[in-house]
Design an enzyme around this catalytic site. Structure first.
Site, PDB file in Angstrom:
ATOM      1  N   HIS A 107      -9.390   1.298   5.065  1.00 54.44           N
ATOM      2  CA  HIS A 107      -8.095   1.464   5.723  1.00 54.44           C
ATOM      3  C   HIS A 107      -8.268   2.382   6.930  1.00 54.44           C
ATOM      4  O   HIS A 107      -9.074   3.317   6.892  1.00 54.44           O
ATOM      5  CB  HIS A 107      -7.070   2.061   4.740  1.00 54.44           C
ATOM      6  N   GLY A 154       2.724   2.507  10.740  1.00 56.75           N
ATOM      7  CA  GLY A 154       3.651   3.626  10.552  1.00 56.75           C
ATOM      8  C   GLY A 154       4.391   4.018  11.815  1.00 56.75           C
ATOM      9  O   GLY A 154       5.036   5.067  11.866  1.00 56.75           O
ATOM     10  N   GLU A 190      -5.046  -4.816  10.694  1.00 55.15           N
ATOM     11  CA  GLU A 190      -4.025  -3.788  10.876  1.00 55.15           C
ATOM     12  C   GLU A 190      -4.282  -3.061  12.189  1.00 55.15           C
ATOM     13  O   GLU A 190      -5.091  -2.120  12.236  1.00 55.15           O
ATOM     14  CB  GLU A 190      -4.072  -2.779   9.724  1.00 55.15           C
ATOM     15  N   SER A 208       3.686  -1.946  10.293  1.00 54.20           N
ATOM     16  CA  SER A 208       5.147  -2.009  10.479  1.00 54.20           C
ATOM     17  C   SER A 208       5.734  -3.390  10.165  1.00 54.20           C
ATOM     18  O   SER A 208       6.717  -3.796  10.795  1.00 54.20           O
ATOM     19  CB  SER A 208       5.543  -1.552  11.879  1.00 54.20           C
ATOM     20  N   GLY A 238       3.036  -1.006   4.234  1.00 54.20           N
ATOM     21  CA  GLY A 238       3.104   0.422   3.929  1.00 54.20           C
ATOM     22  C   GLY A 238       4.539   0.829   3.613  1.00 54.20           C
ATOM     23  O   GLY A 238       5.047   0.575   2.519  1.00 54.20           O
ATOM     24  N   GLY A 239       5.202   1.422   4.586  1.00 53.18           N
ATOM     25  CA  GLY A 239       6.544   1.980   4.395  1.00 53.18           C
ATOM     26  C   GLY A 239       7.528   1.058   3.689  1.00 53.18           C
ATOM     27  O   GLY A 239       8.231   1.476   2.753  1.00 53.18           O
ATOM     28  N   ASN A 281       0.877  -1.173   0.000  1.00 54.11           N
ATOM     29  CA  ASN A 281       0.000   0.000   0.000  1.00 54.11           C
ATOM     30  C   ASN A 281       0.912   1.221   0.000  1.00 54.11           C
ATOM     31  O   ASN A 281       1.480   1.564   1.030  1.00 54.11           O
ATOM     32  CB  ASN A 281      -0.894  -0.027   1.251  1.00 54.11           C
ATOM     33  N   TRP A 282       1.028   1.830  -1.171  1.00 51.73           N
ATOM     34  CA  TRP A 282       1.974   2.956  -1.294  1.00 51.73           C
ATOM     35  C   TRP A 282       1.453   4.228  -0.637  1.00 51.73           C
ATOM     36  O   TRP A 282       2.174   5.212  -0.525  1.00 51.73           O
ATOM     37  CB  TRP A 282       2.279   3.217  -2.773  1.00 51.73           C
ATOM     38  N   LYS A 283       0.178   4.217  -0.253  1.00 48.61           N
ATOM     39  CA  LYS A 283      -0.442   5.416   0.343  1.00 48.61           C
ATOM     40  C   LYS A 283      -0.206   6.619  -0.573  1.00 48.61           C
ATOM     41  O   LYS A 283      -0.162   6.441  -1.793  1.00 48.61           O
ATOM     42  CB  LYS A 283       0.075   5.620   1.772  1.00 48.61           C
ATOM     43  N   GLU A 334      -6.648   4.776   7.956  1.00 42.02           N
ATOM     44  CA  GLU A 334      -6.467   6.208   7.666  1.00 42.02           C
ATOM     45  C   GLU A 334      -7.736   6.794   7.053  1.00 42.02           C
ATOM     46  O   GLU A 334      -8.073   7.954   7.286  1.00 42.02           O
ATOM     47  CB  GLU A 334      -5.239   6.401   6.754  1.00 42.02           C
TER      48      GLU A 334
HETATM   49  P1  13P Z   1       3.206   0.527   7.643  1.00 40.04           P
HETATM   50  O1  13P Z   1       3.718  -0.762   7.051  1.00 40.04           O
HETATM   51  O2  13P Z   1       3.925   1.743   7.098  1.00 40.04           O
HETATM   52  O3  13P Z   1       3.122   0.477   9.123  1.00 40.04           O
HETATM   53  O4  13P Z   1       1.696   0.694   7.102  1.00 40.04           O
HETATM   54  C1  13P Z   1       0.843  -0.381   7.206  1.00 40.04           C
HETATM   55  C2  13P Z   1      -0.392  -0.063   6.479  1.00 40.04           C
HETATM   56  O5  13P Z   1      -1.151   0.809   6.860  1.00 40.04           O
HETATM   57  C3  13P Z   1      -0.676  -0.795   5.238  1.00 40.04           C
HETATM   58  O6  13P Z   1      -1.955  -0.548   4.775  1.00 40.04           O
END
Ligand code: 13P
Length: 250
Positions: free
Chosen positions: A95, A173, A167, A212, A233-234, A9-11, A97
């Site tokens: 998600h 994050g 999640e 994470s 994510g990251g 997920n590149w956000k 967010e």
């Molecule tokens: P991180 O891997 O950056 O913690 O993000 C997880 C996430 O929200 C994937 O959708």
């Protein structure tokens, strides 16, 4: 045996140039991934770019969100049909967010699940508790409620057409990962919760972990019985780290 899925997920990250470099890197290493499915979810505006670069590779792609509306005067929204038009297999719904920053509640997320599924997309349904909820020891109630919203609207069989991503919000994050035991405990609970309605669906549904997950902790997390992959994510923004996680998935 459930196939593992690792989805990036590149956000809201990337540029044409950085995405090209990232995809080149992933494509170069994808041959070492044996059996896991690998997906990337770029921001909407790069879907065309991703489609042309990934066509003919084993890597699939998806969107990060969708509108519940079909078409029309909804400025700034993106319809399921448009996501389909760009060859997406997956779309992330609910998600944390979206839930916390854009006010998406269980009912709206369930509706998004419905619209995605009706369009032939596979929704990745994100669920998970906040730190406050974990401390209050209501994690199970929270994830049960989030799943029930979809089951109530669409029926339990609908879960077989999508993927669940657990999640924990406090792990997203933050660099603070759920321990493999903590994650497994919730994944197992989620599967049992679904099994109470339909044992066959529960056996089949892929439940990903997100929060994470990185090149260092993926092996242990992915070794858990009820963890069927990761939503990253990251660490999905660096080809080598992402590939390390994909290889750890098999
Ligand atoms: P991180 O891997 O950056 O913690 O993000 C997880 C996430 O929200 C994937 O959708």
């Amino acid at each position: 045996m459930r196939q593992k899925l690792v989805a990036g997920n590149w956000k809201m990250n990337g540029s044409k140039a950085s995405i090209k470099a990232l995809l080149d890197g992933i494509k170069q290493g994808i041959g070492d991934v044996q059996s896991a499915e690998v997906a990337v979810c770029p921001p909407f505006v790069y879907l065309g770019e991703v489609e042309s670069q990934l066509q003919g590779t084993p890597i699939v792609w998806g969107a990060q969100n969708l509108s519940t509306e079909e078409k029309g005067a909804f400025t700034g929204e993106i319809a399921a049909s448009m996501i389909n038009d760009f060859g997406c297999k997956y779309v992330i719904v609910g998600h944390s967010e979206r839930r916390s920053l854009y006010g998406e509640d269980d009912a709206l997320v369930a509706k998004k699940y419905r619209v995605a599924r009706a369009a032939g997309l596979r929704p990745i349904l994100c669920i998970g508790e906040t730190l406050e909820e974990r401390e209050k020891e209501v994690t199970n109630e929270v994830v049960a409620r989030q799943i029930a919203a979809v089951i109530d609207l669409e029926g339990v069989a609908a879960l077989a057409d999508g993927v669940i991503a657990y999640e924990p919000v406090w792990a997203i994050g933050t660099g603070k990962t759920a321990s493999p035991e903590q994650a497994q405990e919730v994944h197992k609970f989620i599967r049992e919760q679904i099994a109470a309605s339909d044992a066959e669906v529960a056996r089949k549904v892929q439940i990903l972990y997100g929060g994470s997950m990185n090149a260092g902790n993926a092996v242990e997390l992915l070794a858990q019985e009820d963890i069927d992959g990761g939503l990253i994510g990251g660490a999905s923004l660096k080809a080598e780290d992402f590939l390390t996680i994909c290889r750890a998935a098999g």
